[in-house]
Scaffold this active site. Structure first.
Site, PDB file in Angstrom:
ATOM      1  CB  CYS A 179     -11.042   2.145  -8.203  1.00  0.00           C
ATOM      2  SG  CYS A 179      -9.671   1.702  -7.186  1.00  0.00           S
TER       3      CYS A 179
ATOM      4  CB  CYS B  47       8.748   3.760  -6.395  1.00  0.00           C
ATOM      5  SG  CYS B  47       9.466   4.604  -7.397  1.00  0.00           S
TER       6      CYS B  47
ATOM      7  CB  CYS C  92      -6.643   3.943  -7.180  1.00  0.00           C
ATOM      8  SG  CYS C  92      -6.535   3.294  -8.801  1.00  0.00           S
TER       9      CYS C  92
END
Length: 122
Positions: free
Chosen positions: A51, A105, A48
């Protein structure tokens, strides 16, 4: 395993680029075919961009032709499924020749790629 990071919008603006903020915090999306990871197939782990939580192994990435990075499975426990979230969408039953018949996706800008983590390490 999924992690919730508590930050104010000001704190998020300080750590994300304007485009990352638009996509991760304001439910935006990239134009198809423009993201840096759409046609990226190196070995490693996608995390991510906000984070740094490991989300997808490169071994689950496949060519879906949708214009965004597509994965057939997430790292166990890493992705919470909610309706209408901006990291991406999960489609089921499209008939792709993958073990799960799912397509995650994901906007490239919401990801970072870590090539120091190899298969079996994440």
């Amino acid at each position: 395993m999924s992690t919730t990071v508590q930050k104010s919008e000001e704190e998020w603006r300080a750590v994300l680029s304007p485009e990352q903020f638009r996509i991760l915090r304001e439910k935006g999306t990239e134009r198809p075919g423009t993201g840096e990871y759409d046609k990226h197939y190196d070995e490693g782990v996608y995390t991510c961009a906000g984070c740094n939580t490991p989300l997808y192994k490169s071994t689950t990435k496949f060519k879906s032709g949708c214009g965004w990075p597509a994965f057939f499975d997430a790292i166990p426990g890493a992705v919470k499924r909610h309706e209408d979230r901006t990291l991406g969408h999960v489609f089921k039953g499209e008939g792709f020749p993958t073990p799960t018949d799912e397509r995650h996706c994901v906007n490239s800008v919401s990801l970072k790629f870590d090539d120091s983590v190899k298969e079996g390490a994440a």
